[in-house]
Design an enzyme around this catalytic site. Sequence first.
Site, PDB file in Angstrom:
ATOM      1  N   ASP A  72      42.263  37.941  45.981  1.00 23.54           N
ATOM      2  CA  ASP A  72      41.899  36.523  46.088  1.00 23.54           C
ATOM      3  C   ASP A  72      42.098  35.748  44.779  1.00 23.54           C
ATOM      4  O   ASP A  72      41.417  34.753  44.546  1.00 23.54           O
ATOM      5  CB  ASP A  72      40.439  36.398  46.559  1.00 23.54           C
ATOM      6  CG  ASP A  72      39.461  37.039  45.577  1.00 23.54           C
ATOM      7  OD1 ASP A  72      39.899  37.790  44.686  1.00 23.54           O
ATOM      8  OD2 ASP A  72      38.251  36.788  45.708  1.00 23.54           O
TER       9      ASP A  72
ATOM     10  N   ARG B  43      27.995  43.463  36.756  1.00 18.83           N
ATOM     11  CA  ARG B  43      27.920  42.003  36.855  1.00 18.83           C
ATOM     12  C   ARG B  43      26.827  41.598  35.880  1.00 18.83           C
ATOM     13  O   ARG B  43      25.830  42.302  35.729  1.00 18.83           O
ATOM     14  CB  ARG B  43      27.645  41.581  38.285  1.00 18.83           C
ATOM     15  CG  ARG B  43      28.822  41.970  39.201  1.00 18.83           C
ATOM     16  CD  ARG B  43      28.876  41.154  40.476  1.00 18.83           C
ATOM     17  NE  ARG B  43      30.160  41.323  41.141  1.00 18.83           N
ATOM     18  CZ  ARG B  43      30.441  42.270  42.044  1.00 18.83           C
ATOM     19  NH1 ARG B  43      29.504  43.124  42.405  1.00 18.83           N
ATOM     20  NH2 ARG B  43      31.621  42.342  42.600  1.00 18.83           N
TER      21      ARG B  43
ATOM     22  N   ASP C 211      40.186  42.375  46.590  1.00 18.11           N
ATOM     23  CA  ASP C 211      40.146  41.231  47.509  1.00 18.11           C
ATOM     24  C   ASP C 211      41.460  40.434  47.594  1.00 18.11           C
ATOM     25  O   ASP C 211      41.637  39.644  48.515  1.00 18.11           O
ATOM     26  CB  ASP C 211      39.019  40.258  47.115  1.00 18.11           C
ATOM     27  CG  ASP C 211      37.646  40.909  47.131  1.00 18.11           C
ATOM     28  OD1 ASP C 211      37.492  41.936  47.816  1.00 18.11           O
ATOM     29  OD2 ASP C 211      36.732  40.398  46.454  1.00 18.11           O
TER      30      ASP C 211
ATOM     31  N   THR D  30      41.075  43.435  41.471  1.00 16.43           N
ATOM     32  CA  THR D  30      40.121  43.261  42.579  1.00 16.43           C
ATOM     33  C   THR D  30      40.789  43.675  43.883  1.00 16.43           C
ATOM     34  O   THR D  30      41.972  43.383  44.091  1.00 16.43           O
ATOM     35  CB  THR D  30      39.610  41.817  42.704  1.00 16.43           C
ATOM     36  OG1 THR D  30      38.913  41.683  43.956  1.00 16.43           O
ATOM     37  CG2 THR D  30      40.697  40.758  42.685  1.00 16.43           C
TER      38      THR D  30
ATOM     39  N   ASP E 106      38.381  36.596  39.275  1.00 13.70           N
ATOM     40  CA  ASP E 106      38.219  35.211  38.815  1.00 13.70           C
ATOM     41  C   ASP E 106      36.983  34.997  37.947  1.00 13.70           C
ATOM     42  O   ASP E 106      37.025  34.288  36.947  1.00 13.70           O
ATOM     43  CB  ASP E 106      38.065  34.284  40.034  1.00 13.70           C
ATOM     44  CG  ASP E 106      39.406  33.875  40.604  1.00 13.70           C
ATOM     45  OD1 ASP E 106      40.421  34.091  39.929  1.00 13.70           O
ATOM     46  OD2 ASP E 106      39.412  33.337  41.737  1.00 13.70           O
TER      47      ASP E 106
ATOM     48  N   GLY F 275      33.529  43.789  40.507  1.00 13.91           N
ATOM     49  CA  GLY F 275      33.670  44.970  41.373  1.00 13.91           C
ATOM     50  C   GLY F 275      34.791  45.868  40.864  1.00 13.91           C
ATOM     51  O   GLY F 275      35.836  45.367  40.440  1.00 13.91           O
TER      52      GLY F 275
ATOM     53  N   ARG G  86      34.971  39.684  50.328  1.00 16.72           N
ATOM     54  CA  ARG G  86      34.091  38.578  49.938  1.00 16.72           C
ATOM     55  C   ARG G  86      34.465  37.327  50.743  1.00 16.72           C
ATOM     56  O   ARG G  86      34.391  37.377  51.957  1.00 16.72           O
ATOM     57  CB  ARG G  86      34.192  38.326  48.441  1.00 16.72           C
ATOM     58  CG  ARG G  86      32.945  37.611  47.914  1.00 16.72           C
ATOM     59  CD  ARG G  86      32.991  37.337  46.447  1.00 16.72           C
ATOM     60  NE  ARG G  86      32.985  38.530  45.641  1.00 16.72           N
ATOM     61  CZ  ARG G  86      32.547  38.569  44.388  1.00 16.72           C
ATOM     62  NH1 ARG G  86      32.056  37.484  43.847  1.00 16.72           N
ATOM     63  NH2 ARG G  86      32.597  39.666  43.702  1.00 16.72           N
TER      64      ARG G  86
END
Length: 339
Positions: A148, A91, A146, A144, A122, A30, A190
């Site tokens: 995360d 992707r 996120d 990202t 990741d 993303g 996500r």
Amino acid sequence: MAENNMSDKERYLDEIEDSIRTIGVLTSGGDAPGMNAAIRAVVRTALSRGLKVRGIRRGYHGLLKEEIIDLSARDVSDTIQRGGTILQTARCQSMRTEEGQQKAAAICKKYGIDGLVVIGGDGSFAGAQKLANLGVNTVGVPGTIDLDIACTDYTIGFDTAVNTAMEAIDKVRDTSTSHERCSIIEVMGRDAGYLALWCGIANGAERILMPEEHDYDESAIIADIMANKKRGKKNYIIINAEGIGDSINMAKRIEEATGIETRATILGHMQRGGSPTCKDRVYASIMGAMAVDLLCQGKTNRVVGYKNGQYVDFDIEEALAMKKAIPQYQYDVAKTLAL
Ligand code: ADP
Ligand code: F6P
């Protein structure tokens, strides 16, 4: 040049030229605001070290299709303030296969790319690790919205995304107050709840639902909404993380149970766009530059991070094995302040 007549800088450049001559850069997964600042830093740092730079368009997909272009300092002019990624992103399923990975490594060799900077999350780092195992020097830069990625306290894009979401939620709160409604606002992330937690605190939400706490009790929320109404509160804001989802049905159930008009707003991809904040531009610039310097030092299979106030780097395998949890105290504070 005779070695004893060389300045320290010339000796440094000479050593680099022995190992790395061409750096490749791609963005994957993303997109995130600040990726352009990272690309710009990679390009300009590499050029300043006397290296050639190749940009790979559309992530691993573009690598496998040989969508490879030369990049100059001017190609990244006027990009630091732009959202998205000038290299595009994608992707790519084939990169998950051994055949795809071998082809990607062979293409890097064919184009003389002996150092590759992968800007992504990741998943993108897992791809970089595979390439490193096949002899392509790689360094990952965390990009990202996120937040995360366990090895780093900061990921490029989070700051812009969380500010974009916060401003949007303020606007939803205005109309929610006018109509005395309950509003469920779904934010991205996500499987991670960082965007939800930060918006929950920044927007003063009554409830934050995160995948890390997925066994939330809807009947307790319904009771709380009723109690709030009795106390004279004019609205009730629930920040719902994408990892929980189901906001539209949740709104229907809550409206039915409480009799209070309830609306769901899914913020969606607007959170990924927009001009990056100062924080995203600066961290991306430093991380992008650092990735090139690590490659110049002969390092490979590394990922750049920001931990405890320092820019650091980790082995990709070690980084991918790390676990990150929502800090319980921060969640407790959010609950206390929602009283
Ligand atoms: P992110 O990098 O943001 O986590 P994804 O998980 O979608 O995003 O991964 C981006 C791309 O990285 C994938 O489309 C794929 O090409 C590659 N990738 C992900 N996981 C692996 C893996 N285990 N091995 C090789 N490549 C991978
Ligand atoms: O990883 C960034 C992210 O925006 C997540 O928050 C979200 O789950 C996902 O990407 C959405 O992906 P896509 O743009 O493919 O719909």
